[in-house]
Design a protein around this motif. Structure first.
Motif, short mmCIF file in Angstrom:
data_model
loop_
_atom_site.label_atom_id
_atom_site.label_comp_id
_atom_site.label_asym_id
_atom_site.label_seq_id
_atom_site.Cartn_x
_atom_site.Cartn_y
_atom_site.Cartn_z
N GLY A 114 -46.87 50.96 2.00
CA GLY A 114 -46.06 49.75 1.89
C GLY A 114 -45.56 49.56 0.47
N ILE A 115 -46.37 49.95 -0.51
CA ILE A 115 -45.96 49.88 -1.92
C ILE A 115 -44.78 50.83 -2.16
N VAL A 116 -44.85 52.01 -1.56
CA VAL A 116 -43.76 52.99 -1.69
C VAL A 116 -42.49 52.45 -1.04
N VAL A 117 -42.61 51.85 0.14
CA VAL A 117 -41.45 51.28 0.83
C VAL A 117 -40.85 50.16 -0.02
N LEU A 118 -41.69 49.29 -0.56
CA LEU A 118 -41.19 48.21 -1.42
C LEU A 118 -40.48 48.78 -2.65
N GLY A 119 -41.04 49.84 -3.23
CA GLY A 119 -40.39 50.49 -4.38
C GLY A 119 -39.04 51.08 -4.01
N ALA A 120 -38.97 51.70 -2.84
CA ALA A 120 -37.69 52.27 -2.37
C ALA A 120 -36.67 51.17 -2.14
N LEU A 121 -37.09 50.08 -1.53
CA LEU A 121 -36.17 48.96 -1.29
C LEU A 121 -35.72 48.33 -2.60
N LEU A 122 -36.63 48.20 -3.55
CA LEU A 122 -36.29 47.65 -4.86
C LEU A 122 -35.29 48.56 -5.58
N GLY A 123 -35.54 49.87 -5.54
CA GLY A 123 -34.61 50.82 -6.15
C GLY A 123 -33.24 50.77 -5.52
N THR A 124 -33.19 50.64 -4.20
CA THR A 124 -31.91 50.53 -3.50
C THR A 124 -31.19 49.25 -3.90
N TYR A 125 -31.93 48.16 -4.01
CA TYR A 125 -31.34 46.89 -4.41
C TYR A 125 -30.79 46.98 -5.84
N ILE A 126 -31.57 47.55 -6.75
CA ILE A 126 -31.13 47.68 -8.15
C ILE A 126 -29.87 48.54 -8.23
N TYR A 127 -29.85 49.63 -7.46
CA TYR A 127 -28.65 50.47 -7.44
C TYR A 127 -27.44 49.66 -6.97
N GLY A 128 -27.61 48.85 -5.94
CA GLY A 128 -26.51 48.03 -5.45
C GLY A 128 -26.01 47.05 -6.50
N VAL A 129 -26.93 46.52 -7.31
CA VAL A 129 -26.56 45.56 -8.35
C VAL A 129 -25.78 46.25 -9.47
N ILE A 130 -26.22 47.45 -9.88
CA ILE A 130 -25.59 48.11 -11.04
C ILE A 130 -24.57 49.19 -10.65
N LYS A 131 -24.32 49.36 -9.36
CA LYS A 131 -23.45 50.43 -8.87
C LYS A 131 -22.08 50.44 -9.56
N ASN A 132 -21.49 49.29 -9.73
CA ASN A 132 -20.15 49.21 -10.34
C ASN A 132 -20.14 49.58 -11.81
N LYS A 133 -21.30 49.56 -12.45
CA LYS A 133 -21.38 49.91 -13.87
C LYS A 133 -21.67 51.40 -14.10
#
Length: 137
Positions: free
Chosen positions: A115-134
């Motif tokens: 579950g920690i790994v899944v949360l990390g993957a989701l967090l990484g995906t979210y961060i990518y979505g936030v900074i994708k345009n940069k």
């Protein structure tokens, strides 16, 4: 009940992953250390099945669940983005011992620490979505 086929497909996927030992951290480490062909055989089989499936989708002009034709778009020819993304994905896979599919199968198998790994993957995906345009795409 419209989504039951997706639930059943997910259950079948989990069973295949578990029975083929593709969710085993030890099997994944053997692969990254080039000590066993087992995982390469599984990945190779998945690639061949994917090629055949895409060919059939294109040949028969299959439609998606909303009855719209499935269209495949050509990928961007730049190689840096795929190299960097592949390295990041591979490092995460090697460190955690699981790629996205097996992460969820391991949780279903009762390994709650995944579950920690899944949360990390989701967090990484979210961060990518936030900074994708940069990022340089």
């Amino acid at each position: 009940m419209k989504g039951i086929k997706f639930i059943l497909t997910g259950i079948l996927f989990g069973i295949v992953m578990a029975k083929s030992e593709a969710i085993s951290w030890y099997r994944i480490q053997e692969m990254f250390r080039f000590q066993s062909f087992h995982m390469y055989g599984i990945i190779g089989t998945a690639v061949v099945i994917g090629l055949i499936t895409v060919y059939l989708i294109k040949k028969f002009k299959l439609k998606d669940i909303q009855s719209e034709q499935i269209i495949f778009h050509d990928k961007d020819k730049s190689w840096k983005r795929y190299l960097i993304g592949g390295v990041i994905f591979g490092l995460g896979w090697a460190l955690t011992g699981a790629c996205p599919g097996p992460m969820f199968v391991n949780i279903g198998y009762g390994y709650w620490s995944m579950g920690i790994v899944v949360l990390g993957a989701l967090l990484g995906t979210y961060i990518y979505g936030v900074i994708k345009n940069k990022l340089p795409h």
